[in-house]
Design a protein around this motif. Structure first.
Motif, PDB file in Angstrom:
ATOM      1  N   PHE A 117      18.656  32.206 -31.518  1.00 54.29           N
ATOM      2  CA  PHE A 117      17.231  31.932 -31.376  1.00 54.29           C
ATOM      3  C   PHE A 117      16.896  31.198 -30.097  1.00 54.29           C
ATOM      4  N   ALA A 118      15.724  31.746 -29.589  1.00 58.52           N
ATOM      5  CA  ALA A 118      14.899  30.604 -28.556  1.00 58.52           C
ATOM      6  C   ALA A 118      13.495  30.510 -28.955  1.00 58.52           C
ATOM      7  N   PHE A 119      12.872  29.486 -28.861  1.00 55.74           N
ATOM      8  CA  PHE A 119      11.420  29.589 -29.292  1.00 55.74           C
ATOM      9  C   PHE A 119      10.784  28.454 -28.453  1.00 55.74           C
ATOM     10  N   VAL A 120       9.239  28.501 -28.654  1.00 57.32           N
ATOM     11  CA  VAL A 120       8.537  27.840 -28.193  1.00 57.32           C
ATOM     12  C   VAL A 120       7.462  27.459 -29.220  1.00 57.32           C
ATOM     13  N   LEU A 121       7.477  26.294 -29.647  1.00 61.84           N
ATOM     14  CA  LEU A 121       6.469  25.918 -30.822  1.00 61.84           C
ATOM     15  C   LEU A 121       5.559  24.804 -30.308  1.00 61.84           C
ATOM     16  N   CYS A 122       4.320  25.055 -30.442  1.00 62.99           N
ATOM     17  CA  CYS A 122       3.081  23.992 -30.245  1.00 62.99           C
ATOM     18  C   CYS A 122       2.555  23.407 -31.294  1.00 62.99           C
ATOM     19  N   ASP A 123       2.644  22.130 -31.146  1.00 69.06           N
ATOM     20  CA  ASP A 123       1.869  21.361 -32.111  1.00 69.06           C
ATOM     21  C   ASP A 123       0.407  20.867 -31.790  1.00 69.06           C
ATOM     22  N   LEU A 124      -0.583  21.681 -31.985  1.00 69.66           N
ATOM     23  CA  LEU A 124      -1.827  21.244 -31.162  1.00 69.66           C
ATOM     24  C   LEU A 124      -2.494  20.184 -31.551  1.00 69.66           C
ATOM     25  N   ARG A 125      -2.386  19.608 -32.858  1.00 72.12           N
ATOM     26  CA  ARG A 125      -2.797  18.206 -33.079  1.00 72.12           C
ATOM     27  C   ARG A 125      -2.103  16.945 -32.397  1.00 72.12           C
ATOM     28  N   LYS A 126      -0.924  17.180 -32.317  1.00 71.29           N
ATOM     29  CA  LYS A 126      -0.122  16.087 -31.521  1.00 71.29           C
ATOM     30  C   LYS A 126      -0.009  16.345 -30.183  1.00 71.29           C
ATOM     31  N   ASN A 127      -0.549  17.510 -29.269  1.00 74.03           N
ATOM     32  CA  ASN A 127      -0.646  17.737 -28.043  1.00 74.03           C
ATOM     33  C   ASN A 127       0.969  17.822 -27.609  1.00 74.03           C
ATOM     34  N   ARG A 128       1.726  18.460 -28.319  1.00 70.50           N
ATOM     35  CA  ARG A 128       3.323  18.564 -28.041  1.00 70.50           C
ATOM     36  C   ARG A 128       3.714  20.079 -27.935  1.00 70.50           C
ATOM     37  N   LEU A 129       4.548  20.268 -27.128  1.00 71.00           N
ATOM     38  CA  LEU A 129       5.365  21.654 -27.047  1.00 71.00           C
ATOM     39  C   LEU A 129       6.620  21.496 -27.236  1.00 71.00           C
ATOM     40  N   TYR A 130       7.248  22.341 -28.035  1.00 69.34           N
ATOM     41  CA  TYR A 130       8.874  22.136 -28.130  1.00 69.34           C
ATOM     42  C   TYR A 130       9.308  23.404 -27.465  1.00 69.34           C
ATOM     43  N   ALA A 131      10.394  23.283 -26.601  1.00 71.82           N
ATOM     44  CA  ALA A 131      10.955  24.643 -26.408  1.00 71.82           C
ATOM     45  C   ALA A 131      12.467  24.568 -26.694  1.00 71.82           C
ATOM     46  N   VAL A 132      12.982  25.373 -27.544  1.00 68.50           N
ATOM     47  CA  VAL A 132      14.428  25.097 -28.313  1.00 68.50           C
ATOM     48  C   VAL A 132      15.182  26.391 -28.150  1.00 68.50           C
ATOM     49  N   ARG A 133      16.513  26.133 -27.909  1.00 67.03           N
ATOM     50  CA  ARG A 133      17.547  26.738 -27.688  1.00 67.03           C
ATOM     51  C   ARG A 133      18.730  26.917 -28.745  1.00 67.03           C
ATOM     52  N   ASP A 134      19.089  28.007 -29.257  1.00 67.68           N
ATOM     53  CA  ASP A 134      20.217  27.962 -30.350  1.00 67.68           C
ATOM     54  C   ASP A 134      21.408  27.127 -29.954  1.00 67.68           C
ATOM     55  N   ARG A 135      22.335  26.857 -30.632  1.00 70.30           N
ATOM     56  CA  ARG A 135      23.537  25.822 -30.505  1.00 70.30           C
ATOM     57  C   ARG A 135      24.496  26.067 -29.358  1.00 70.30           C
ATOM     58  N   PRO A 214      19.398  16.717 -27.395  1.00 72.23           N
ATOM     59  CA  PRO A 214      19.961  17.488 -28.393  1.00 72.23           C
ATOM     60  C   PRO A 214      19.816  17.318 -29.682  1.00 72.23           C
ATOM     61  N   TYR A 215      20.010  18.711 -30.455  1.00 74.31           N
ATOM     62  CA  TYR A 215      19.609  18.316 -31.935  1.00 74.31           C
ATOM     63  C   TYR A 215      21.065  18.731 -32.681  1.00 74.31           C
ATOM     64  N   TRP A 216      22.242  18.957 -31.748  1.00 73.38           N
ATOM     65  CA  TRP A 216      23.351  19.431 -32.227  1.00 73.38           C
ATOM     66  C   TRP A 216      24.414  18.950 -31.264  1.00 73.38           C
ATOM     67  N   GLU A 217      25.593  18.729 -31.722  1.00 75.87           N
ATOM     68  CA  GLU A 217      26.829  18.947 -30.623  1.00 75.87           C
ATOM     69  C   GLU A 217      28.106  19.463 -31.300  1.00 75.87           C
ATOM     70  N   MET A 218      29.007  20.201 -30.629  1.00 78.05           N
ATOM     71  CA  MET A 218      30.231  20.622 -31.026  1.00 78.05           C
ATOM     72  C   MET A 218      30.873  19.384 -31.766  1.00 78.05           C
ATOM     73  N   PRO A 219      31.162  19.745 -33.139  1.00 73.98           N
ATOM     74  CA  PRO A 219      31.828  18.791 -34.016  1.00 73.98           C
ATOM     75  C   PRO A 219      33.174  18.244 -33.383  1.00 73.98           C
ATOM     76  N   LEU A 220      33.568  16.770 -33.435  1.00 72.66           N
ATOM     77  CA  LEU A 220      34.879  16.489 -33.028  1.00 72.66           C
ATOM     78  C   LEU A 220      35.937  16.980 -34.349  1.00 72.66           C
ATOM     79  N   ARG A 221      37.165  17.244 -33.703  1.00 70.19           N
ATOM     80  CA  ARG A 221      38.019  18.053 -34.761  1.00 70.19           C
ATOM     81  C   ARG A 221      38.334  16.711 -35.801  1.00 70.19           C
ATOM     82  N   GLN A 222      38.046  17.117 -36.955  1.00 71.49           N
ATOM     83  CA  GLN A 222      38.561  16.168 -38.320  1.00 71.49           C
ATOM     84  C   GLN A 222      39.361  16.953 -39.137  1.00 71.49           C
TER      85      GLN A 222
END
Length: 604
Positions: A117-135, A214-222
């Motif tokens: 996914f890739a998306f743009v989400l607008c929160d009109l009450r908070k005057n915020r826009l979020y542009a997000v891309r998959d991992r 970032p909202y995610w990172e490649m996990p370290l090997r455990q």
């Protein structure tokens, strides 16, 4: 998949032209929404049987509006959870999940999303826009910022259609010329960047200031102490689920099939899941690179129809410009044209959905450069060094080691730099393109504590995977034909599981993807299961008449960062070169041909 366009600030008058430039990404519908200082547009490719529901998604009660390109998997379970919490859904769209997930969990909701996914989400009450891309960067998301506006788009074409001419970005060109890939936050075009995979841009709509996080990172090997049998069974279940989720559609799926383990696994698991699928394969007649025999064996094993797409030097030359302009990227081999032609055949056969095996080599260590001492002739010049290369001493000094594929890219870079104009190279005399690669924001912290094997995979996943495998050869060759591409191996839950495997379960006794092979025992033809890795590559064709003619013609359209005299000498020497020399020069010369095609495409 779909196409999206979002603009904050001054809205150019040509938004209809921009959406038209994205029409191939969504030929079934077009929608837009706007208010002063904000515009969201969308083109729709629907796989639903019911009448498609147009985007943008608007929820006045929540004060949210969004445009989404991609697919969220497992959304049914999340939907039920949110409904219990009082959320009221208006459609059956997986995309609508985004609005309620954000409303309930805020930014933490992004981590619950599973898919491409890739998306743009607008929160009109908070005057915020979020542009997000998959991992992993399966779906592209470009942006352009200037004092007047901030623009997001699925492709650069739409930004150009808004009235912004495209020009080369010299730094990106130098990086790509030297190591094939530019830094993740850049594009080949001046003033246009890309949202990083696994990141989001948070924009204050009042002044259009933004930060990226970032909202995610490649996990370290455990590594967990599981037996091979236990780990293989768990892996089989994980892969089966990832494939099954991507088949939940009434449309018959096409499968990109080669003679290799990964695409064969997808085909066999799709068939086992009861999917009505059809197999498509590229054939290079008369070449050692041809995998038609193995693809036919898999089709017979499954009892499924196989369509063969025959590709030769003439077809590669004839389709290269279209492939390059469509994908907005530079290629190094005839596989660029082959992928473009494969997806064209899939669309002509009536399919809108295709599954492929990308990602298995990244998660389960499938590349030959990861195995010490191994030299596969088929990937010499691309994954194994062909001749001397640019210095990697500074990388060794900084990291104490060198990612395994850097040597091959340094050799490609040395050969390619020899074709560039001295004045262009002089601008970067003090630059080290490989230091630039390892010093990208966040890389040092994320790479810390990784083994030599995992460090090589980390840098490959941060460069080759999103920029070339997924964008240029993946989305860039699928969406021109309105094909939604899905990649089951790049499921982040599968990635998390892969990080619990021991390294000897990845590579054992010189065999790559050891545990994946164990997990697939009995599910795929045995001859494919034990076959050595053979990357999807076209045979060397650069010295064949159709490519020679294209090279000579392209000299007359030479971009200014190249030196025509140097190029001419190499081109005229091609007919007398040895096989080893041809493998050294093919990637740089394909980069040249791609640059010519892309520059001409930018000017249309």
């Amino acid at each position: 998949m779909c196409g999206l366009l979002a603009i904050a600030g001054g809205i150019p008058p040509d938004t209809d032209a921009a959406l038209e430039a994205l029409q191939h990404r969504g030929p079934q519908g077009r929608g837009q929404w706007s208010q002063p200082g904000l515009f969201l547009g969308h083109t729709l490719l629907s796989l639903a049987t019911a009448l498609p529901v147009a985007q943008p998604l608007i929820n006045d009660e929540l004060g949210l509006v969004a445009v989404v390109n991609g697919e969220f998997y497992g959304h049914e379970e999340l939907r039920r959870e949110l409904q219990v919490q009082g959320c009221h859904f208006r459609t059956e769209l997986d995309s609508e999940l985004l609005l309620h997930l954000y409303a309930r969990r805020g930014l933490d909701g992004f981590t619950a999303l599973r898919g491409e996914f890739a998306f743009v989400l607008c929160d009109l009450r908070k005057n915020r826009l979020y542009a997000v891309r998959d991992r992993f960067g399966i779906k592209p998301l470009y942006f352009r910022s200037d004092p007047r506006s901030l623009i997001f788009s699925s492709e650069v074409k739409a930004i150009r259609a808004l009235g912004f001419p495209l020009e080369w970005d010299p730094t990106s060109l130098f990086q790509a010329a030297s190591r094939q890939y530019h830094n993740l936050d850049r594009s080949l075009f001046a003033g246009i960047s890309m949202v990083h995979p696994a990141h989001f841009l948070e924009v204050d709509l009042r002044d259009r200031s933004w930060t990226e996080r970032p909202y995610w990172e490649m996990p370290l090997r455990q590594a967990q102490n599981r037996s091979d049998a236990e780990a293989a069974e768990l892996l089989r279940q994980q892969v089966q689920e990832a494939v099954s989720l991507r088949l939940r559609t009434p449309h018959a799926a096409a499968i990109h099939l080669s003679g290799g383990l990964d695409s064969t696994a997808i085909a066999c698991l799709a068939a086992a899941a009861g999917s009505d699928c059809r197999l498509f394969t590229v054939s290079y007649p008369g070449s050692a690179y041809d995998e038609l025999e193995q693809a036919r064996a898999t089709a017979a094993f499954l009892g499924l129809p196989l369509q063969e797409v025959r590709v030769d030097a003439k077809a590669i030359a004839a389709s290269l410009a279209d492939a390059v302009v469509s994908s907005e990227g530079l290629g190094i081999n005839g596989h660029h044209s082959a992928k473009f032609l494969l997806n064209a055949a899939i669309r002509r056969a009536g399919h809108k959905l295709a599954l492929s095996g990308e990602g298995a080599d990244e998660l389960f260590a499938g590349y030959p450069f990861l195995i010490a001492g191994r030299q596969d002739a088929a990937v010499r010049g691309i994954m194994h060094a062909a001749g001397q290369g640019l210095s990697l001493a500074a990388v060794l000094s900084e990291l104490g080691r060198i990612p395994a594929f850097f040597a091959a890219k340094a050799a490609l870079g040395l050969a390619h730099q020899s074709l560039l104009a001295p004045d262009f190279l002089a601008q970067f005399a003090a630059s080290d393109p490989f230091l630039d690669a390892i010093r990208q924001p966040g890389f040092a912290a994320a790479a810390k504590g990784r083994s030599e094997l995992d460090l090589s995979l980390f840098h490959w996943i941060k460069s080759a995977l999103p920029q070339y495998i997924l964008r240029t050869l993946g989305d860039g060759c699928e969406m021109p034909h309105s094909i939604e591409g899905r990649v089951p191996f790049l499921d982040h839950r599968l990635c998390d599981f892969a990080a619990t495997l021991r390294e000897d379960q990845l590579i054992r006794d010189g065999q790559e993807k050891f545990l994946l092979r164990q997990a697939l025992r009995g599910l795929i033809p045995e001859e494919v299961r034990v076959r050595r890795k053979h990357p999807f590559m076209a045979p060397p064709v650069i010295a064949q008449p159709p490519l020679l003619a294209l090279l000579r013609d392209s000299l007359g359209h030479c971009p200014t960062h190249y030196c025509p005299r140097r190029l001419g000498r190499v081109i005229e020497a091609l007919p007398t070169m040895s096989e080893a020399e041809l493998k050294r020069w093919e990637p740089p010369l394909f980069l040249f041909l791609s640059s010519v095609a892309l520059e001409q495409g930018m000017q249309r």
